[in-house]
Motif scaffolding. Structure first.
Motif, mmCIF file in Angstrom:
data_model
loop_
_atom_site.group_PDB
_atom_site.id
_atom_site.type_symbol
_atom_site.label_atom_id
_atom_site.label_comp_id
_atom_site.label_asym_id
_atom_site.label_seq_id
_atom_site.Cartn_x
_atom_site.Cartn_y
_atom_site.Cartn_z
ATOM 1 N N GLY A 65 12.593 -8.313 -13.034
ATOM 2 C CA GLY A 65 11.917 -9.367 -12.296
ATOM 3 C C GLY A 65 10.942 -8.884 -11.253
ATOM 4 N N ALA A 66 10.891 -7.574 -11.012
ATOM 5 C CA ALA A 66 9.945 -7.037 -10.031
ATOM 6 C C ALA A 66 8.520 -7.120 -10.564
ATOM 7 C CB ALA A 66 10.295 -5.588 -9.688
ATOM 8 N N ALA A 67 7.560 -7.108 -9.647
ATOM 9 C CA ALA A 67 6.137 -7.066 -10.005
ATOM 10 C C ALA A 67 5.474 -6.025 -9.110
ATOM 11 C CB ALA A 67 5.493 -8.438 -9.834
ATOM 12 N N PRO A 68 5.770 -4.748 -9.316
ATOM 13 C CA PRO A 68 5.363 -3.701 -8.360
ATOM 14 C C PRO A 68 3.841 -3.618 -8.188
ATOM 15 C CG PRO A 68 6.982 -2.875 -9.941
ATOM 16 C CD PRO A 68 6.510 -4.190 -10.452
ATOM 17 N N LEU A 69 3.429 -3.476 -6.936
ATOM 18 C CA LEU A 69 2.007 -3.359 -6.644
ATOM 19 C C LEU A 69 1.804 -2.727 -5.276
ATOM 20 C CD1 LEU A 69 1.218 -5.831 -4.410
ATOM 21 C CD2 LEU A 69 1.612 -7.207 -6.441
ATOM 22 N N ALA A 70 0.620 -2.177 -5.083
ATOM 23 C CA ALA A 70 0.187 -1.671 -3.780
ATOM 24 C C ALA A 70 -0.885 -2.613 -3.261
ATOM 25 C CB ALA A 70 -0.364 -0.258 -3.904
ATOM 26 N N GLN A 71 -0.739 -3.068 -2.021
ATOM 27 C CA GLN A 71 -1.653 -4.053 -1.465
ATOM 28 C C GLN A 71 -2.909 -3.391 -0.894
ATOM 29 O OE1 GLN A 71 1.508 -5.738 1.070
ATOM 30 N NE2 GLN A 71 0.987 -7.730 0.209
ATOM 31 N N ALA A 72 -4.029 -4.080 -1.067
ATOM 32 C CA ALA A 72 -5.297 -3.627 -0.497
ATOM 33 C C ALA A 72 -5.486 -4.237 0.890
ATOM 34 C CB ALA A 72 -6.454 -4.035 -1.400
ATOM 35 N N TYR A 73 -6.020 -3.457 1.799
ATOM 36 C CA TYR A 73 -6.416 -3.972 3.108
ATOM 37 C C TYR A 73 -7.339 -2.974 3.777
ATOM 38 C CZ TYR A 73 -2.194 -1.229 4.358
ATOM 39 O OH TYR A 73 -1.225 -0.252 4.472
ATOM 40 N N ALA A 74 -7.983 -3.404 4.829
ATOM 41 C CA ALA A 74 -8.844 -2.554 5.652
ATOM 42 C C ALA A 74 -8.210 -2.465 7.036
ATOM 43 C CB ALA A 74 -10.249 -3.141 5.709
ATOM 44 N N GLY A 75 -8.985 -2.085 8.047
ATOM 45 C CA GLY A 75 -8.410 -2.102 9.386
ATOM 46 C C GLY A 75 -9.143 -1.247 10.397
ATOM 47 N N HIS A 76 -9.007 -1.655 11.651
ATOM 48 C CA HIS A 76 -9.458 -0.827 12.767
ATOM 49 C C HIS A 76 -8.320 0.115 13.160
ATOM 50 C CE1 HIS A 76 -12.749 -3.761 13.409
ATOM 51 N NE2 HIS A 76 -13.345 -2.749 14.018
ATOM 52 N N GLN A 77 -8.565 1.405 13.099
ATOM 53 C CA GLN A 77 -7.592 2.412 13.490
ATOM 54 C C GLN A 77 -8.100 3.089 14.756
ATOM 55 O OE1 GLN A 77 -7.151 4.679 9.715
ATOM 56 N NE2 GLN A 77 -5.250 3.544 9.475
ATOM 57 N N ARG A 180 -1.738 -8.651 6.676
ATOM 58 C CA ARG A 180 -2.143 -8.075 7.953
ATOM 59 C C ARG A 180 -3.505 -8.633 8.378
ATOM 60 N NH1 ARG A 180 0.497 -2.690 7.329
ATOM 61 N NH2 ARG A 180 1.590 -2.761 5.342
ATOM 62 N N VAL A 181 -3.836 -8.436 9.647
ATOM 63 C CA VAL A 181 -5.210 -8.707 10.049
ATOM 64 C C VAL A 181 -6.146 -7.911 9.157
ATOM 65 C CG1 VAL A 181 -6.909 -8.431 11.903
ATOM 66 C CG2 VAL A 181 -4.623 -9.303 12.431
ATOM 67 N N GLY A 182 -5.757 -6.677 8.850
ATOM 68 C CA GLY A 182 -6.567 -5.831 7.978
ATOM 69 C C GLY A 182 -6.752 -6.366 6.577
ATOM 70 N N THR A 183 -5.833 -7.198 6.099
ATOM 71 C CA THR A 183 -5.998 -7.815 4.779
ATOM 72 C C THR A 183 -7.189 -8.775 4.817
ATOM 73 O OG1 THR A 183 -3.572 -7.786 4.662
ATOM 74 C CG2 THR A 183 -4.753 -8.879 2.876
#
Length: 473
Positions: A65-77, A180-183
């Motif tokens: 039942g899993a749907a494995p994924l890595a999420q995309a986002y940006a961000g101020h570091q 995230r805000v970065g998303t």
């Protein structure tokens, strides 16, 4: 019993540009360090035996039942914008709806490289995994909104860092989401209004269903973040890496990296080894979160019918945030000194104590706890400094009832002190997990005095002081 996770995935139904689909990378010899049975029960998870848990939460066998994924986002570091970040060593297995009807992410950390790894190995070593497990569970017990720790698994593989080969591990964490805000920044930077609108609608439906438009969502998100940072400050917590990609729209504490709790109080305390200029110092957290939410506001402007009107409205909303933080900080610190409903006139009393503590190098946690239990003056190098402050405090307390009980409920006796965390990690690397288990057990009830745990209230000796904490990436 076979492991069963009642997945109900929604993020995976968003368009492909939101993520990269991939399974976690298997590890050589997964071994279960700890599984949070109580949290699993809340999530409706039926747990299996330790070998099955190690296989699944080590990343070797994605569960049914899993749907494995890595999420995309940006961000101020640290103030500098990176348009392409994303889960470089993490994998969202999927979501469950818990017994209270709340949707929760189940997320592996240290699960191998992804398309967003940026030359990294995608792994984590044992120390940061155990630190996040202990600190996040302690924060939860203190009532601070936070991600939770579901499992820790040793990988049986070395991870190479500056100090050489370290034992590898994978953490499974649970959060209301990892948006995230970065998303939002990821799509705003690409001027992808269609995806930005889809993200807004998804975030609204998941976290802010009563919000009609981006302006209302911004206000609601700001209110949560204002409360969260005030709670951090009330327990002496320093996140250490408040980048916009570490600011969750759910209003939870996520991404424990170089985090730390203060021992001696000082407003400009910094522990993070990568925070060279004190951007994320204890007292500056209230300023940084306003800056972070201004970045969210900038992303949402394009979704409003009239952008010029929206800029004016959003500016006002963001500019109102410092007053919200200060009001919540006063409420929380008022409770810490025994006041049920502190007014603005009580701010000087709160700040007077903090100024005296900084000048006298008083321990943050022990001083506030001792206001209720007695002996607070002993935390000061010159007790007469406390006595002078206490005159006004006692006069104010004469107007209150139940102040002792209020202070005991607001001031933890136990926090995950930095030197204890470091001792725990050193022991675990040597194969001894007893200090890890002991810290977890005591920190489950941080506001209750516990027999045999007196040593965990002790500030560090000079040789034990931790001056810097590290991300562990």
């Amino acid at each position: 019993m076979t492991l069963s996770i009642p997945f109900d995935n929604s993020y995976a139904k968003l368009p492909p540009k939101f993520y990269a689909r991939l399974d976690p990378m298997p590890v050589r010899q997964p071994r279960l360090i700890r599984f949070n049975e109580a949290l699993a029960e809340d999530l409706g998870i039926m747990s299996g035996d330790s070998s099955e848990l190690a296989e699944v939460f080590g990343g070797n066998r994605p569960p049914h039942g899993a749907a494995p994924l890595a999420q995309a986002y940006a961000g101020h570091q640290f103030g500098g914008f990176s348009p392409q970040l994303g889960d470089g060593r993490a994998n969202l297995l999927g979501e469950v709806v818990d017994r209270d009807g709340r949707r929760r992410d189940i997320h592996l950390k240290g699960s191998g490289p992804t398309p967003y790894s940026r030359m990294g190995d995608g792994r984590a070593w044992l120390g940061p995994v155990l630190r996040e497990y202990v600190v996040s569970e302690a924060m939860h017990a203190m009532g601070v909104p936070t991600s939770r720790a579901l499992a820790a698994v040793a990988t049986g593989e070395p991870v190479y860092r500056e100090n050489g080969a370290m034992p590898g591990a994978v953490l499974t964490r649970v959060a209301s989401s990892h948006i995230r805000v970065g998303t939002f920044q990821f799509f705003a930077a690409r001027r992808d209004t269609e995806s930005l609108k889809a993200l807004f609608e998804y975030t609204r439906d998941r976290h802010y269903p009563d919000c009609a438009d981006p302006a209302e969502l911004l206000q609601a998100a700001i209110a949560r973040q204002a409360g969260l940072v005030a709670q951090w400050m009330a327990v002496g917590f320093i996140h250490g890496v408040m980048n916009t990609d570490n600011t969750a729209l759910s209003g939870e504490t996520i991404d424990y990296g170089p985090c730390a709790f203060m021992d001696v109080y000082h407003p400009v305390t910094v522990f993070s080894s990568i925070d060279a200029h004190g951007r994320y110092a204890y007292d500056n957290q209230a300023n940084v979160i306003v800056w972070n939410m201004a970045q969210l506001a900038s992303c949402l402007v394009s979704l409003m019918p009239d952008e010029n009107v929206a800029v004016e409205e959003f500016t006002r909303i963001v500019h109102d945030m410092p007053a919200q933080i200060e009001a919540e900080r006063l409420r929380l610190f008022g409770r810490k000194i025994g006041l049920a409903s502190p007014g603005q006139e009580d701010a000087a009393l709160v700040d007077g104590l903090l100024e005296a503590m900084a000048a006298q190098q008083a321990d943050f946690t022990n001083t506030f706890r001792a206001l209720a239990t007695g002996g607070a003056r002993d935390e000061f190098t010159d007790p007469t400094v406390f006595d002078k402050w206490a005159e006004g405090w006692q006069q104010r307390l004469a107007q209150e009832t139940g102040s002792t009980e209020r202070m005991l409920a607001a001031n933890p006796a136990y926090i995950p002190r930095n030197h204890r965390i470091e001792q725990m990690i050193a022991a675990a690397v040597a194969g001894d997990h007893a200090p890890f288990e002991r810290l977890l057990a005591v920190l489950q009830n941080p506001y209750e005095t516990q027999d045999g745990a007196e040593d965990l209230t002790r500030p560090p000796e000079p040789s034990e002081v931790v001056h810097q904490t590290f991300c562990g990436t």
